[in-house]
Design a protein around this motif. Structure first.
Motif, PDB file in Angstrom:
ATOM      1  N   ARG A 234       0.907  -1.508   0.258  1.00  0.00           N
ATOM      2  CA  ARG A 234       0.171   0.185   0.166  1.00  0.00           C
ATOM      3  C   ARG A 234       1.013   1.557   0.369  1.00  0.00           C
ATOM      4  O   ARG A 234       0.077   2.685  -0.587  1.00  0.00           O
ATOM      5  N   ILE A 235       2.360   0.477   0.615  1.00  0.00           N
ATOM      6  CA  ILE A 235       2.949   2.265   0.964  1.00  0.00           C
ATOM      7  C   ILE A 235       3.264   2.845  -0.251  1.00  0.00           C
ATOM      8  O   ILE A 235       3.568   3.912  -1.437  1.00  0.00           O
ATOM      9  N   GLU A 236       4.060   1.698  -1.180  1.00  0.00           N
ATOM     10  CA  GLU A 236       4.328   1.540  -2.524  1.00  0.00           C
ATOM     11  C   GLU A 236       3.789   2.728  -3.682  1.00  0.00           C
ATOM     12  O   GLU A 236       3.927   3.472  -4.266  1.00  0.00           O
ATOM     13  N   GLN A 237       1.979   1.989  -3.330  1.00  0.00           N
ATOM     14  CA  GLN A 237       1.327   2.062  -4.230  1.00  0.00           C
ATOM     15  C   GLN A 237       0.866   3.902  -4.090  1.00  0.00           C
ATOM     16  O   GLN A 237       0.914   4.834  -4.992  1.00  0.00           O
ATOM     17  N   ARG A 238       0.895   4.481  -3.020  1.00  0.00           N
ATOM     18  CA  ARG A 238       0.397   5.633  -2.264  1.00  0.00           C
ATOM     19  C   ARG A 238       2.011   6.221  -3.031  1.00  0.00           C
ATOM     20  O   ARG A 238       1.733   7.493  -3.714  1.00  0.00           O
ATOM     21  N   ILE A 239       3.197   5.752  -3.203  1.00  0.00           N
ATOM     22  CA  ILE A 239       4.518   6.411  -3.629  1.00  0.00           C
ATOM     23  C   ILE A 239       4.240   6.802  -4.820  1.00  0.00           C
ATOM     24  O   ILE A 239       4.672   8.222  -5.189  1.00  0.00           O
TER      25      ILE A 239
ATOM     26  N   SER B 190       1.558   6.830  -6.986  1.00  0.00           N
ATOM     27  CA  SER B 190       0.726   7.800  -7.082  1.00  0.00           C
ATOM     28  C   SER B 190       0.901   9.584  -6.605  1.00  0.00           C
ATOM     29  O   SER B 190       0.853  10.066  -8.111  1.00  0.00           O
ATOM     30  N   LEU B 191       2.054   9.389  -6.136  1.00  0.00           N
ATOM     31  CA  LEU B 191       1.820  10.720  -5.179  1.00  0.00           C
ATOM     32  C   LEU B 191       2.627  11.381  -6.516  1.00  0.00           C
ATOM     33  O   LEU B 191       2.947  12.399  -6.787  1.00  0.00           O
TER      34      LEU B 191
END
Length: 210
Positions: free
Chosen positions: A3-8, A10-11
């Motif tokens: 999830r953290i990698e996905q958020r990064i 996306s950002l």
């Protein structure tokens, strides 16, 4: 962790998109600035040449050479004072420099008690004082000194200010020529109406009136 990698990711995608959107705006602003500059350049008239500066008046003084030693003139001015004039290899000499000669000194600099001469020429060539016309009788005028230069004296009279031209032949019998000093001037009127001072004396010695 996913999830953290996905958020990064996306950002980072959002930041990349924002950067791409900002590029056209910056280009548009730069184009507008360049266009405004071109309009200002077109609005300015094309003269082709830079205008030349206005010529500066050269100060000068007139008097009689009291002494000359090859590099310095002691000039006797119409107000009775002696001015030291430095002469060098750059000084333009349009008249023979010798004791007793009546000359006009043009200069641009003054250092201490000396003026550095740029040109030395005769009074007639300089045209610093008009010549009296034929059949002129001396007259007198009384007033208080407004200003005094080697070329002219300005008096304040009851009828108004009067300008009298001076020359090396003008006889000065006054010790002070400061503004406000009362004097009587004997003068001749030239053919063009100018007043050429012949003698300047204290007002209390007045022997007549204009």
């Amino acid at each position: 962790m996913d999830r953290i990698e996905q958020r990064i990711r996306s950002l980072m995608a959002l930041l990349a998109t924002a950067a791409l959107l900002a590029i056209p705006a910056n280009l548009a602003a730069q184009s507008a600035t360049e266009a405004e500059g071109q309009q200002q350049e077109q609005a300015q008239p094309e003269t082709g040449e830079t205008p030349a500066p206005a010529p500066r008046a050269v100060p000068q003084m007139t008097g009689t050479i009291a002494s000359w030693n090859g590099y310095r003139i002691d000039l006797k001015t119409p107000d009775g004072k002696t001015q030291q004039v430095a002469i060098n290899e750059d000084t333009e000499r349009l008249v023979e420099i010798k004791a007793g000669a009546e000359v006009t000194i043009e200069y641009r600099r003054k250092i201490g008690d000396f003026v550095i001469a740029e040109r030395v020429r005769s009074v007639e060539e300089a045209g610093t004082a008009p010549q009296p016309g034929p059949d002129t009788a001396p007259s007198t005028v009384t007033g208080t000194v407004v200003s005094w230069t080697p070329a002219a004296l300005v008096l304040r009279t009851e009828e108004g200010d009067v300008t009298l031209f001076l020359s090396p032949r003008t006889e000065s019998l006054v010790k002070s020529v400061e503004p406000g000093v009362p004097v009587t001037v004997e003068y001749e009127e030239t053919s063009d109406g100018a007043k050429l001072a012949m003698r300047v004396q204290p007002a209390e010695k007045e022997s007549g009136s204009e």
